[in-house]
Every structure is written in structure tokens, then in C-alpha cells.
Design a protein around this motif. Structure first.
Motif, PDB file in Angstrom:
ATOM      1  N   VAL A  79       0.872  -1.181   0.172  1.00 50.78           N
ATOM      2  CA  VAL A  79       0.044   0.234   0.005  1.00 50.78           C
ATOM      3  C   VAL A  79       1.116   1.255  -0.011  1.00 50.78           C
ATOM      4  CG1 VAL A  79      -1.598   1.358   1.544  1.00 50.78           C
ATOM      5  CG2 VAL A  79      -1.964  -1.250   1.148  1.00 50.78           C
ATOM      6  N   GLN A  80       1.743   1.482   0.865  1.00 51.10           N
ATOM      7  CA  GLN A  80       2.532   2.572   0.974  1.00 51.10           C
ATOM      8  C   GLN A  80       3.562   2.776   0.028  1.00 51.10           C
ATOM      9  OE1 GLN A  80       4.478   2.082   5.151  1.00 51.10           O
ATOM     10  NE2 GLN A  80       2.270   2.315   6.240  1.00 51.10           N
ATOM     11  N   SER A  81       4.234   1.749  -0.712  1.00 52.67           N
ATOM     12  CA  SER A  81       5.244   1.959  -1.585  1.00 52.67           C
ATOM     13  C   SER A  81       4.429   2.328  -2.997  1.00 52.67           C
ATOM     14  CB  SER A  81       5.993   0.762  -1.839  1.00 52.67           C
ATOM     15  OG  SER A  81       5.291  -0.320  -2.333  1.00 52.67           O
ATOM     16  N   ALA A  82       3.086   1.901  -3.026  1.00 52.48           N
ATOM     17  CA  ALA A  82       2.406   2.337  -4.270  1.00 52.48           C
ATOM     18  C   ALA A  82       2.054   3.740  -4.096  1.00 52.48           C
ATOM     19  CB  ALA A  82       1.193   1.395  -4.323  1.00 52.48           C
ATOM     20  N   SER A  83       1.505   4.102  -3.177  1.00 53.60           N
ATOM     21  CA  SER A  83       1.140   5.667  -2.870  1.00 53.60           C
ATOM     22  C   SER A  83       2.293   6.402  -2.719  1.00 53.60           C
ATOM     23  CB  SER A  83       0.428   5.768  -1.661  1.00 53.60           C
ATOM     24  OG  SER A  83       1.037   5.545  -0.357  1.00 53.60           O
ATOM     25  N   ALA A  84       3.702   5.905  -2.787  1.00 54.47           N
ATOM     26  CA  ALA A  84       4.850   6.774  -2.725  1.00 54.47           C
ATOM     27  C   ALA A  84       5.516   6.493  -4.289  1.00 54.47           C
ATOM     28  CB  ALA A  84       5.767   6.247  -1.636  1.00 54.47           C
ATOM     29  N   LEU A  85       4.464   6.019  -5.116  1.00 56.56           N
ATOM     30  CA  LEU A  85       4.907   5.602  -6.642  1.00 56.56           C
ATOM     31  C   LEU A  85       6.317   5.011  -6.735  1.00 56.56           C
ATOM     32  CD1 LEU A  85       4.146   8.942  -8.235  1.00 56.56           C
ATOM     33  CD2 LEU A  85       2.699   7.109  -7.749  1.00 56.56           C
ATOM     34  N   ARG A  86       6.674   4.201  -5.708  1.00 55.09           N
ATOM     35  CA  ARG A  86       7.719   3.317  -5.792  1.00 55.09           C
ATOM     36  C   ARG A  86       7.509   1.714  -6.113  1.00 55.09           C
ATOM     37  NH1 ARG A  86      12.643   4.020  -3.575  1.00 55.09           N
ATOM     38  NH2 ARG A  86      13.240   1.854  -4.473  1.00 55.09           N
ATOM     39  N   PHE A  87       6.984   1.809  -7.449  1.00 49.24           N
ATOM     40  CA  PHE A  87       6.454   0.581  -7.949  1.00 49.24           C
ATOM     41  C   PHE A  87       7.180  -0.687  -8.014  1.00 49.24           C
ATOM     42  CE2 PHE A  87       3.012   3.521  -8.901  1.00 49.24           C
ATOM     43  CZ  PHE A  87       2.012   2.980  -8.664  1.00 49.24           C
ATOM     44  N   ASP A  88       8.587  -0.402  -8.036  1.00 47.88           N
ATOM     45  CA  ASP A  88       9.586  -1.463  -8.219  1.00 47.88           C
ATOM     46  C   ASP A  88       9.528  -2.021  -6.857  1.00 47.88           C
ATOM     47  OD1 ASP A  88      10.536   0.926  -6.900  1.00 47.88           O
ATOM     48  OD2 ASP A  88      12.583   0.592  -7.422  1.00 47.88           O
ATOM     49  N   VAL A  89       9.384  -1.312  -5.649  1.00 48.66           N
ATOM     50  CA  VAL A  89       9.246  -1.880  -4.222  1.00 48.66           C
ATOM     51  C   VAL A  89       7.957  -2.756  -4.163  1.00 48.66           C
ATOM     52  CG1 VAL A  89       9.279  -1.460  -1.860  1.00 48.66           C
ATOM     53  CG2 VAL A  89      10.879  -0.053  -3.141  1.00 48.66           C
ATOM     54  N   THR A  90       6.954  -2.077  -4.806  1.00 51.64           N
ATOM     55  CA  THR A  90       5.683  -2.584  -4.579  1.00 51.64           C
ATOM     56  C   THR A  90       5.719  -4.378  -5.365  1.00 51.64           C
ATOM     57  OG1 THR A  90       4.523  -0.688  -5.128  1.00 51.64           O
ATOM     58  CG2 THR A  90       3.077  -2.600  -5.367  1.00 51.64           C
ATOM     59  N   TRP A  91       6.325  -4.183  -6.351  1.00 51.26           N
ATOM     60  CA  TRP A  91       6.426  -5.479  -7.242  1.00 51.26           C
ATOM     61  C   TRP A  91       7.264  -6.218  -6.392  1.00 51.26           C
ATOM     62  CZ3 TRP A  91       4.162  -7.641 -11.468  1.00 51.26           C
ATOM     63  CH2 TRP A  91       3.298  -6.956 -11.936  1.00 51.26           C
ATOM     64  N   ALA A  92       8.137  -5.703  -5.729  1.00 50.39           N
ATOM     65  CA  ALA A  92       9.371  -6.518  -5.229  1.00 50.39           C
ATOM     66  C   ALA A  92       8.678  -7.361  -3.953  1.00 50.39           C
ATOM     67  CB  ALA A  92      10.508  -5.914  -4.680  1.00 50.39           C
ATOM     68  N   ALA A  93       7.652  -6.547  -3.431  1.00 51.32           N
ATOM     69  CA  ALA A  93       6.988  -7.017  -2.086  1.00 51.32           C
ATOM     70  C   ALA A  93       5.924  -8.159  -2.768  1.00 51.32           C
ATOM     71  CB  ALA A  93       6.161  -5.887  -1.506  1.00 51.32           C
ATOM     72  N   ILE A  94       5.227  -7.791  -3.870  1.00 47.76           N
ATOM     73  CA  ILE A  94       4.366  -8.834  -4.267  1.00 47.76           C
ATOM     74  C   ILE A  94       4.832 -10.357  -4.571  1.00 47.76           C
ATOM     75  CG2 ILE A  94       2.869  -9.424  -6.366  1.00 47.76           C
ATOM     76  CD1 ILE A  94       2.049  -6.460  -6.111  1.00 47.76           C
ATOM     77  N   LEU A  95       6.252 -10.079  -5.300  1.00 44.46           N
ATOM     78  CA  LEU A  95       6.968 -11.271  -5.563  1.00 44.46           C
ATOM     79  C   LEU A  95       7.496 -12.113  -4.254  1.00 44.46           C
ATOM     80  CD1 LEU A  95       8.652 -12.545  -7.584  1.00 44.46           C
ATOM     81  CD2 LEU A  95      10.513 -11.393  -7.422  1.00 44.46           C
ATOM     82  N   LEU A  96       8.043 -11.492  -3.148  1.00 40.28           N
ATOM     83  CA  LEU A  96       8.338 -11.826  -2.180  1.00 40.28           C
ATOM     84  C   LEU A  96       7.113 -12.725  -1.360  1.00 40.28           C
ATOM     85  CD1 LEU A  96      10.945 -12.158  -0.563  1.00 40.28           C
ATOM     86  CD2 LEU A  96      10.257 -10.200   0.719  1.00 40.28           C
ATOM     87  N   GLY A  97       6.109 -12.014  -1.470  1.00 42.75           N
ATOM     88  CA  GLY A  97       4.879 -12.598  -0.986  1.00 42.75           C
ATOM     89  C   GLY A  97       4.279 -13.979  -1.812  1.00 42.75           C
ATOM     90  N   ALA A  98       4.655 -13.878  -3.094  1.00 38.07           N
ATOM     91  CA  ALA A  98       4.237 -15.209  -3.824  1.00 38.07           C
ATOM     92  C   ALA A  98       5.223 -16.103  -3.506  1.00 38.07           C
ATOM     93  CB  ALA A  98       4.691 -14.819  -5.145  1.00 38.07           C
ATOM     94  N   ILE A  99       6.692 -15.758  -3.468  1.00 37.59           N
ATOM     95  CA  ILE A  99       7.699 -16.734  -2.889  1.00 37.59           C
ATOM     96  C   ILE A  99       7.342 -17.485  -1.760  1.00 37.59           C
ATOM     97  CG2 ILE A  99      10.200 -17.033  -2.646  1.00 37.59           C
ATOM     98  CD1 ILE A  99      10.734 -15.009  -4.645  1.00 37.59           C
ATOM     99  N   THR A 100       7.100 -16.636  -0.827  1.00 42.00           N
ATOM    100  CA  THR A 100       6.645 -17.194   0.595  1.00 42.00           C
ATOM    101  C   THR A 100       5.766 -18.165   0.499  1.00 42.00           C
ATOM    102  OG1 THR A 100       7.284 -14.857   1.508  1.00 42.00           O
ATOM    103  CG2 THR A 100       6.133 -16.369   2.902  1.00 42.00           C
ATOM    104  N   GLY A 101       4.586 -17.783  -0.160  1.00 40.76           N
ATOM    105  CA  GLY A 101       3.406 -18.577  -0.396  1.00 40.76           C
ATOM    106  C   GLY A 101       3.897 -19.904  -1.095  1.00 40.76           C
ATOM    107  N   ILE A 102       4.845 -19.720  -2.170  1.00 45.37           N
ATOM    108  CA  ILE A 102       5.210 -21.047  -2.498  1.00 45.37           C
ATOM    109  C   ILE A 102       6.072 -22.035  -1.761  1.00 45.37           C
ATOM    110  CG2 ILE A 102       6.502 -22.068  -4.527  1.00 45.37           C
ATOM    111  CD1 ILE A 102       5.846 -19.496  -6.256  1.00 45.37           C
ATOM    112  N   ALA A 103       6.784 -21.429  -0.970  1.00 45.10           N
ATOM    113  CA  ALA A 103       7.783 -22.220  -0.268  1.00 45.10           C
ATOM    114  C   ALA A 103       6.805 -22.756   0.981  1.00 45.10           C
ATOM    115  CB  ALA A 103       8.671 -21.214   0.626  1.00 45.10           C
ATOM    116  N   PHE A 104       5.810 -22.166   1.543  1.00 46.38           N
ATOM    117  CA  PHE A 104       5.000 -22.553   2.515  1.00 46.38           C
ATOM    118  C   PHE A 104       3.948 -23.842   1.926  1.00 46.38           C
ATOM    119  CE2 PHE A 104       1.802 -20.700   5.635  1.00 46.38           C
ATOM    120  CZ  PHE A 104       1.741 -21.546   6.649  1.00 46.38           C
TER     121      PHE A 104
END
Ligand SMILES: Nc1ncnc2c1ncn2[C@@H]1O[C@H](COP(=O)(O)OP(=O)(O)OP(=O)(O)O)[C@@H](O)[C@H]1O
Ligand SMILES: [Mg+2]
Lengths: 282, 284
Positions: free
Chosen positions: B235-260
Motif C-alpha cells: 500500500v505505502q510503496s504504491a502511494s509513494a510511486l515506488r512501484f519497483d518496491v511494490t512489485w518486489a513485495a508482491i514477488l516476495l509474498g508469492a515466493i513465501t506462499g510457494i515455499a509454504f
């Protein structure tokens, strides 16, 4: 041995009726069944589909209760015999637990009996040797063929050394070749253990080959119409199938079925019997 | 002879060698890996070639850089965020699974329990998670990780409960008959038949539940709470227009889910190697 009027028969079914209520309708599955089976006998139940063979077997095994009449096993009511774990049962499907190894499947009834582990191991080994599956003790059921699975089921049924073995079309799902091999095996086990066997089948040659007596049933309502004494010498083997008396008994059972109105309903019985009579198999 | 041995017998026939099997596994995944690499390369080329703006779609290289840069430091420490979110998800999974199991056993045992509980369970499952998340945040404390856990638990509860109930009750009738022919007690039937029968159902539900628990935790985070969690970083990185961080967070969330998820798959291989979904070779 084939004398059915011994003092205490293993099975005594007297005046048994069995009705099923489905919705508002009532099906009479069995009507006035009387049957006595002596120790060490091998009795086959044969008859058209739906005539109540399985129901009769389940009544003997106390898996269902009669509507009228009584079922006694070893001189006790059937439920007492079941609680005393006097039965071994083999169904058409092997009903093995897929999470257990072959030897653990055989040990299941022994665990339920509370037998200690070393005794269990020894008994399972003995039973697997009996059905010639010693090399597959640690396999899982899915790694075995259908015939092998059914042999495990037989080993499991025999593990408690039951006084009576109830078998409901145990080889119905097997091909003819395997079936004949399994027949020979059952006879060998029967002779080795002295267990009384009640065997449901659709096959006239199978019934005659295996049994000391064949009870022929008719449908709607299910009745025992004839009891054929099979006077063939023991032990039975491939020569038995060529014995003229064997053919005589096959004919006798077939005619009993026909007079019960069965053959019209089930032409499969004719062709099966003819196939065996022509000696095309085995 | 070997009285104490738990099982005796001849070993299984020799299995294919370890190396050979590894080789086969690698070969099995080669097409997927090729597709993955292809997509990443195309993506990178497309972003550069068309001069795409970062807020529409950042290049994979930029996302990777953001992931590395913000791993342990900066305004959005991603590793810490993933750790906390995973903690919430695991907590929710444990709570939801425990309650789901208890209800399933009750339902399987007593028909009256089924009639009493099932309507409420179905109703609970029908509640949109987005609607309940702010309420749970208020109930259990918006900064308390328990509020996120409860949202995850609500999502996890239903599939666990339904599947385990099914596993406990949908036992082959002939197997029940077999147990009855041995005069087995209800307890013995539960232990030796129903429980092992339910195990594959449970593990299947657990696999679904891992993903659901992460979704529940992240949805809860969207509605506020501690700031260094995956949901807040998105939420916060998107509102700060740091979409690279947003995507990195999404990626990390997905990786965590897959590992789980893979952790449960590994558990499956240990617990139910005999089951058809696990054993490699299918007969016929
Ligand atoms: N649980 C049940 N409920 C209602 N009817 C039943 C039930 N079990 C059996 N029946 C009926 O009782 C009759 C006898 O069934 P049974 O299964 O004993 O026949 P069978 O001789 O074993 O037949 P098959 O050779 O096809 O196995 C049938 O008409 C069947 O519909
Ligand atoms: Mg039947």
C-alpha cells in the motif's frame, strides 16, 4: 465329512427370512432358509444374480440380522460368534488398507485381537507363506496384481485361524486362468487348515470343483431349491476336471439351477460351464 | 526371530539410482524453467523497447534491484515484512486448522453436531473476507498480529473442516464391514480406518490453506496495523510511486506462499507415500 447331521454343526441356519424395506416397498431377499454346515465342509452357494447369496452369507457373518428365524455358529448366536472373532471374511474386492504394507494388512485382525507384537509378526509371516507371498511382505497393496491382493485378503482372513471362512465371489474379478490357480490354492489352504468354508460363486464349474456340497438357490424369493453332494475324491486337482463324475455334477447343478428358473435369467452360466467342459482353459 | 522389528520382510525391489532420479526430476522441470526465463527476458525487452513507465510495469531487473536494495534496510525492509506476514499466516493456519479439526471430528462423530454446526460454518464461509477484516482488526486490536491471524484462520477453517469431515466419513463401506466382522470398536475403527483415510484429505486441504492463510493475513494488513508487513509495504510503496518496491513485495509474498505450499508437499511425501497423489508411478 459331508454328513450334514453332525451333533454340533458349525453353521445352523433355521427358518430364516430376510426382508428389506426400501421406501414403502418390501423386498423379500430370503424366504425360509434352512442350512446346516458341518465342521470342515466346503459349501458353495450358487444361484442367479439377486437371489440372496450375499445376504445369506452376511447373515451367517452377523453383518445383517434376519427378519425371522435364527442363525447359529458353533452352537452360539451369530453375534456372539462375531464378537468371539470366529469369522474370516473375503469379499469380491480385496479391501486392503492402502496405507498399510502387505504384512501390516495381514496383522490388522491380530492387532484388534490384542495379540502381542512378536506373535503378530510370526503369524503374519506364517500366513503370507501360506498364500505364497512371503517375498512381498513389505510391499504396499498398489504394488500387487489383483490376484495377489486377493491372496493377501485370504491371508488376512485366515490370520485369526477362524473356525469358519466366508467368501463372497472372491475371484469374480479375476481372469479365468488366475481364477483356476486361486481355486487350487483355496483347496490347498482348506486342506492344510481344516477351516469350514462357505463360498459364494456364479460359476458352476468352480462350485463343483471346490465344494463338498453345492446349495442351489432360486430368485424372488430367495430359496435353497437343491443341495448337491459332490462325491469327488480329495485332493482335487487338474485330473478332477476330467473325471466323468465331475461332468455329472456340473450337469446336476446346471439342471437344478434350470428347474429353479435360473438359467433363463442368466445365460452366462451356460457358456461359462460349456467353456470349462470343453477343456479350453487350463 | 526378529521379535522387536516393527516390520519384517524382503526389501522393495531396487529403485532407480539417486542420480538418475535427480536427472529425471531436472528434465521434468526444464520446460517450465525455459518458459519462465523466456517470459522474464521478453518482459525486460518489452519494458526497455517501448520505454514503459515504471508505474505501469517496472522491468524485472528493476524489481530485482529493489528487492536486493530493500532486503534488510531502508524505509521498507522486505525480509522483515515477509517474516512478520508469514508469522501471522502461520498463526492463522494453526488456529484455523485446530478449530477446523475439532469441528470436523465432532461432525463426523455426532449427527446432531453436524445439524447444529454446519449452517454456521457455511455462513462463516460465505462472509466476504474484505468485509470482515476491518471488524476483526477492531475486535482483536489493529496492531496486534492476532487480528490478522484471525482473518487468516477464518479463511483456513472451512476447507480444513469440510475436507477432514469428508475423509473421516467417506470410508469404503466394505472396509467398515471388514472392521465390523472383526468386532472392532468405534475407537478402533476411528484409529485404524477413519484417521488414515482422512489423512490425504487433510493434507490436500492444508495445501490450499497455506495460500489462503497468506491471503488472509495480507488482506488484514491492508486495513491497517504494524507498518513493516507485506500488505502495508504494498500500500505505502504504491502511494509513494515506488512501484519497483511494490512489485518486489508482491514477488516476495508469492515466493513465501510457494515455499509454504512446498513445505506441505514435502510433509505429504513423508506422511502418505502410499497415496496415489504422492507415489510417482501410476498403475496401468
Ligand atoms: N441393503 C439392502 N437394501 C435393500 N435391498 C437389498 C439390500 N441388500 C440386498 N438387497 C436385495 O436383496 C436381494 C438379494 O441381494 P443379494 O446381494 O444377496 O444377491 P446376490 O445373490 O448376492 O446377487 P449377486 O449374485 O448379484 O451378488 C436383491 O433383490 C437386493 O436388491
Ligand atoms: Mg452378491
Amino acid at each position: 465329512m459331508t454328513d450334514s447331521s453332525q451333533p454340533t454343526p458349525v453353521v445352523r441356519v433355521s427358518g430364516v427370512d430376510k426382508q428389506f424395506t426400501v421406501g414403502h416397498g418390501v423386498t423379500t431377499a430370503l424366504d425360509g432358509i434352512d442350512l446346516e454346515i458341518g465342521r470342515g465342509e466346503f459349501v458353495s452357494l450358487i444361484g442367479p444374480s439377486g437371489c440372496g447369496k450375499s445376504t445369506l452369507l452376511r447373515l451367517i457373518g452377523d453383518l445383517t440380522a434376519p427378519t425371522a428365524g435364527s442363525v447359529e455358529v458353533n452352537g452360539k448366536p451369530a453375534h456372539a460368534a462375531r464378537r468371539g472373532r470366529e469369522y474370516g471374511m473375503v469379499f469380491q474386492a480385496p479391501v486392503l488398507f492402502e496405507w498399510r504394507s502387505v504384512s501390516d494388512n495381514v496383522k490388522l485382525p491380530l492387532e484388534l485381537l490384542g495379540m502381542d507384537r512378536s506373535e503378530r509378526d510370526a503369524r503374519a509371516r506364517e500366513m503370507l507363506a501360506l498364500v505364497e507371498l512371503s517375498d512381498f511382505a513389505s510391499h504396499h497393496p498398489y504394488q500387487l496384481s489383483g490376484g495377489m491382493q486377493q491372496r493377501v485378503a485370504i491371508a488376512r482372513a485366515l490370520a485369526l485361524q477362524p473356525s469358519i471362512l466366508l467368501m463372497d465371489e472372491p475371484f469374480g474379478a479375476l481372469d479365468e486362468m488366475t481364477r483356476e490357480r486361486m481355486n487350487a490354492e483355496v483347496l490347498r489352504i482348506w486342506q492344510q487348515t481344516g477351516t469350514t468354508i462357505v463360498f459364494v460363486t456364479h460359476s458352476i464349474p468352480e462350485a463343483v470343483f471346490l465344494s463338498t456340497r453345492v446349495a442351489v438357490m432360486s430368485a424372488r424369493p430367495g430359496r435353497i431349491t437343491h443341495v448337491v453332494d459332490v462325491a469327488l475324491p480329495q485332493p482335487r486337482n487338474d485330473e478332477t476336471r476330467e473325471d466323468p463324475r465331475y461332468f455329472r455334477h456340473v450337469t446336476e447343478v446346471r439342471e437344478a439351477l434350470r428347474s429353479g428358473g435360473a438359467l433363463g435369467a442368466e445365460p452366462a452360466l451356460v457358456s461359462e460351464e460349456r467353456m470349462a467342459a470343453e477343456g479350453g482353459i487350463g | 526371530m526378529t521379535a522387536a522389528a516393527p516390520s519384517v520382510g524382503v526389501p522393495l525391489p531396487p529403485r532407480p539410482g539417486r542420480l538418475l532420479r535427480m536427472g529425471r526430476t531436472v528434465r521434468y522441470y526444464v520446460p517450465a524453467i525455459m518458459v519462465f526465463i523466456g517470459v522474464i527476458v521478453l518482459w525486460e525487452l518489452a519494458v526497455r523497447g517501448f520505454g514503459m513507465q515504471a508505474f505501469i510495469l517496472p522491468a524485472p531487473s528493476a524489481i530485482g534491484a529493489a528487492l536486493v536494495e530493500n532486503w534488510g534496510a531502508g524505509r521498507w525492509p522486505l525480509f522483515e515484512a515477509a517474516r512478520v506476514t508469514l508469522f501471522e499466516a502461520v498463526g492463522g493456519l494453526l488456529i484455523g486448522t485446530t478449530v477446523g479439526l475439532i469441528v470436523a471430528f465432532g461432525i463426523a462423530r455426532w449427527a446432531t453436531a453436524r445439524d447444529a454446526v454446519l449452517p454456521f460454518a457455511i455462513a462463516a464461509n460465505a462472509i466476504p473476507i474484505i468485509a470482515i477484516a476491518p471488524i476483526f482488526n477492531a475486535w482483536f486490536g489493529i496492531t496486534n498480529p492476532l487480528s490478522k491471524m484471525m482473518i487468516a484462520a477464518l479463511l483456513v477453517f472451512f476447507p480444513i473442516m469440510i475436507n477432514v469431515t469428508r475423509g473421516l466419513t467417506q470410508v469404503e463401506p466394505s472396509a467398515l464391514e471388514l472392521m465390523r466382522s472383526y468386532a472392532a470398536s468405534d475407537w478402533e475403527i476411528l484409529r485404524k480406518l477413519r484417521l488414515p483415510n482422512a489423512l490425504p484429505y487433510f493434507l490436500t486441504a492444508l495445501k490450499v490453506a497455506t495460500t489462503l492463510s497468506l491471503i488472509g493475513a495480507i488482506v488484514g494488513e491492508y486495513f491497517g496495523g504494524a507498518s513493516n508487513v507485506i500488505g502495508r509495504v504494498v500500500v505505502q510503496s504504491a502511494s509513494a510511486l515506488r512501484f519497483d518496491v511494490t512489485w518486489a513485495a508482491i514477488l516476495l509474498g508469492a515466493i513465501t506462499g510457494i515455499a509454504f505450499y512446498l513445505a506441505i508437499v514435502a510433509l505429504e511425501r513423508v506422511l502418505i507415500p502410499w497415496h496415489s497423489t504422492v507415489r510417482g508411478e501410476h498403475p496401468g
